[in-house]
Design an enzyme around this catalytic site. Sequence first.
Site, PDB file in Angstrom:
ATOM      1  N   CYS A 129       0.815  -1.225   0.000  1.00 30.97           N
ATOM      2  CA  CYS A 129       0.000   0.000   0.000  1.00 30.97           C
ATOM      3  C   CYS A 129       0.848   1.274   0.000  1.00 30.97           C
ATOM      4  CB  CYS A 129      -0.941   0.015   1.197  1.00 30.97           C
ATOM      5  SG  CYS A 129      -2.090  -1.358   1.205  1.00 30.97           S
ATOM      6  N   HIS A 167      -3.499   7.357   1.897  1.00 36.10           N
ATOM      7  CA  HIS A 167      -3.859   6.033   1.387  1.00 36.10           C
ATOM      8  C   HIS A 167      -5.246   5.697   1.914  1.00 36.10           C
ATOM      9  CE1 HIS A 167      -4.061   1.863   0.561  1.00 36.10           C
ATOM     10  NE2 HIS A 167      -3.855   1.488   1.808  1.00 36.10           N
ATOM     11  N   ASN A 212     -10.076  -0.166  -0.475  1.00 32.93           N
ATOM     12  CA  ASN A 212      -8.608  -0.075  -0.422  1.00 32.93           C
ATOM     13  C   ASN A 212      -8.024  -0.660  -1.710  1.00 32.93           C
ATOM     14  OD1 ASN A 212      -5.875  -0.369   0.115  1.00 32.93           O
ATOM     15  ND2 ASN A 212      -6.165  -1.180   2.171  1.00 32.93           N
TER      16      ASN A 212
HETATM   17  N1  ACO Z   1     -18.673  -8.336   8.811  1.00 28.59           N
HETATM   18  C1  ACO Z   1     -19.180  -8.609  10.019  1.00 28.59           C
HETATM   19  N2  ACO Z   1     -18.418  -8.888  11.086  1.00 28.59           N
HETATM   20  C2  ACO Z   1     -17.095  -8.900  10.905  1.00 28.59           C
HETATM   21  C3  ACO Z   1     -16.496  -8.652   9.668  1.00 28.59           C
HETATM   22  C4  ACO Z   1     -17.354  -8.350   8.577  1.00 28.59           C
HETATM   23  N3  ACO Z   1     -16.892  -8.074   7.344  1.00 28.59           N
HETATM   24  N4  ACO Z   1     -15.151  -8.720   9.787  1.00 28.59           N
HETATM   25  C5  ACO Z   1     -14.900  -9.025  11.070  1.00 28.59           C
HETATM   26  N5  ACO Z   1     -16.063  -9.143  11.744  1.00 28.59           N
HETATM   27  C6  ACO Z   1     -16.268  -9.475  13.157  1.00 28.59           C
HETATM   28  C7  ACO Z   1     -15.123 -10.251  13.739  1.00 28.59           C
HETATM   29  O1  ACO Z   1     -15.245 -11.623  13.445  1.00 28.59           O
HETATM   30  C8  ACO Z   1     -15.280  -9.962  15.215  1.00 28.59           C
HETATM   31  O2  ACO Z   1     -16.291 -10.793  15.708  1.00 28.59           O
HETATM   32  P1  ACO Z   1     -16.172 -11.433  17.174  1.00 28.59           P
HETATM   33  O3  ACO Z   1     -16.121 -10.256  18.103  1.00 28.59           O
HETATM   34  O4  ACO Z   1     -17.414 -12.232  17.271  1.00 28.59           O
HETATM   35  O5  ACO Z   1     -14.910 -12.226  17.166  1.00 28.59           O
HETATM   36  C9  ACO Z   1     -15.803  -8.523  15.246  1.00 28.59           C
HETATM   37  O6  ACO Z   1     -16.302  -8.280  13.921  1.00 28.59           O
HETATM   38  C10 ACO Z   1     -14.738  -7.503  15.605  1.00 28.59           C
HETATM   39  O7  ACO Z   1     -13.555  -7.769  14.855  1.00 28.59           O
HETATM   40  P2  ACO Z   1     -12.329  -6.804  14.880  1.00 28.59           P
HETATM   41  O8  ACO Z   1     -11.320  -7.309  13.912  1.00 28.59           O
HETATM   42  O9  ACO Z   1     -11.899  -6.550  16.282  1.00 28.59           O
HETATM   43  O10 ACO Z   1     -13.033  -5.479  14.326  1.00 28.59           O
HETATM   44  P3  ACO Z   1     -12.428  -4.039  14.147  1.00 28.59           P
HETATM   45  O11 ACO Z   1     -13.270  -3.041  14.795  1.00 28.59           O
HETATM   46  O12 ACO Z   1     -10.958  -4.009  14.434  1.00 28.59           O
HETATM   47  O13 ACO Z   1     -12.621  -3.813  12.591  1.00 28.59           O
HETATM   48  C11 ACO Z   1     -11.290  -3.866  10.597  1.00 28.59           C
HETATM   49  C12 ACO Z   1     -11.985  -4.671  11.688  1.00 28.59           C
HETATM   50  C13 ACO Z   1     -12.369  -3.114   9.827  1.00 28.59           C
HETATM   51  C14 ACO Z   1     -10.567  -4.815   9.684  1.00 28.59           C
HETATM   52  C15 ACO Z   1     -10.329  -2.862  11.239  1.00 28.59           C
HETATM   53  O14 ACO Z   1      -9.509  -3.492  12.174  1.00 28.59           O
HETATM   54  C16 ACO Z   1      -9.474  -2.195  10.225  1.00 28.59           C
HETATM   55  O15 ACO Z   1      -9.947  -1.511   9.354  1.00 28.59           O
HETATM   56  N6  ACO Z   1      -8.144  -2.345  10.334  1.00 28.59           N
HETATM   57  C17 ACO Z   1      -7.226  -1.756   9.428  1.00 28.59           C
HETATM   58  C18 ACO Z   1      -6.867  -2.755   8.465  1.00 28.59           C
HETATM   59  C19 ACO Z   1      -6.652  -2.196   7.100  1.00 28.59           C
HETATM   60  O16 ACO Z   1      -7.274  -1.265   6.645  1.00 28.59           O
HETATM   61  N7  ACO Z   1      -5.746  -2.822   6.414  1.00 28.59           N
HETATM   62  C20 ACO Z   1      -5.497  -2.500   5.062  1.00 28.59           C
HETATM   63  C21 ACO Z   1      -4.097  -2.736   4.704  1.00 28.59           C
HETATM   64  S1  ACO Z   1      -3.023  -1.764   5.638  1.00 28.59           S
HETATM   65  C22 ACO Z   1      -3.421  -0.275   5.261  1.00 28.59           C
HETATM   66  O17 ACO Z   1      -3.737  -0.027   4.152  1.00 28.59           O
HETATM   67  C23 ACO Z   1      -3.374   0.719   6.339  1.00 28.59           C
END
Ligand code: ACO
Length: 323
Positions: A113, A250, A280
């Site tokens: 990224c 980004h 993304n």
């Molecule tokens: N739909 C419904 N529920 C979901 C989904 C989905 N698509 N994905 C995860 N969940 C659930 C999980 O299973 C979890 O359930 P549980 O509590 O029963 O175990 C719950 O949601 C919470 O999961 P978390 O991973 O803690 O959720 P979080 O609030 O952290 O959100 C997310 C997840 C959106 C991925 C967030 O962490 C994020 O955006 N992180 C940044 C990652 C990113 O953008 N990476 C891209 C590459 S790096 C970059 O470009 C910066």
Amino acid sequence: VLRSAVTGVGGYLPEDVVTNHDLAKIVHTSDEWIVERTGIRQRRKAAPEQGASDLAVEAAKRALDAAGRTPAEIDLIIVATTTPDLTFPATAALVQRKLGCPVGVAFDVQAVCSGFVYALSVADGFVARGLSKCALVIGAETMTRLMDWTDRGTCVLFGDGAGAVVLEPVQGQGTIEDRGLLGFALRCDGTKQDLLYVDGGPSTTGTVGHLRMQGNQVFRHAVINISEAVEAAAEAAGVPVSSVDWFIPHQANQRILEGVAKRLGIPHERVISTVAEHANTSAASIPLALAQGVADGRIKPGQMLLLEAMGGGLTWGACVIRL
Ligand code: ACO
């Protein structure tokens, strides 16, 4: 002082729109969950016959038109991609052939990224040293090809697309009023590999692999680390962050974007966000957002732009540009 300046920008998105509702039919998720946690409403998906090079060529043509340049004038092509058409040759070499550029240097940069910011710094080295008179820097990705479509934690986050800029040498006075790429800060912390990676590759599994991510850990690192790099890039450019006209991050997640802007004291009216429509697109997201801001008239020549990115590696970085 010889500087490299952005003289044209262009973006390209494949036609196929995939909404959150479409994804809710294949994994256990909902439009509400995705919008609330990420701000993403839809993403584009490349057609089966479209490779990253095809998306790159479309974006490059638009950037060349905007710059008033032709393929014959291009002597350097750098493609930032983590989803190359082939293991080799480089996607940039395929772009050179497909665009019909007769000569020049072409290679890829792989920093996921952060690839576009890394690639800009490499191209700046060529142009500002007089080694290139007209360069194309492209971010092009088919991230949907790396998804595990059973993993709802990742497959909802990514999309396909490409963005490009033309860089040309300009003479400046060595001040912050100069057009051009004014300052960079690039970083990598290889110890954080496990937070975000693809579990395949030519020299290990012999497969393409799927993207794996510890989303909440990446989120935490993103907000903390990006701010430091942004401050460092602004210092290298000799400008305060507060003087920046447009913040072009980004586009990973609306909450990351807002978290970083808040930490830096940048008001949300000065942030370009395309995450709702593009999701993304990895290395393509910054030039796509830049192209959108220019096309809709918000970003104008002479303005100060601040770009930042973070991705697998972990890599991250920032760049200050006077357009
Ligand atoms: N739909 C419904 N529920 C979901 C989904 C989905 N698509 N994905 C995860 N969940 C659930 C999980 O299973 C979890 O359930 P549980 O509590 O029963 O175990 C719950 O949601 C919470 O999961 P978390 O991973 O803690 O959720 P979080 O609030 O952290 O959100 C997310 C997840 C959106 C991925 C967030 O962490 C994020 O955006 N992180 C940044 C990652 C990113 O953008 N990476 C891209 C590459 S790096 C970059 O470009 C910066």
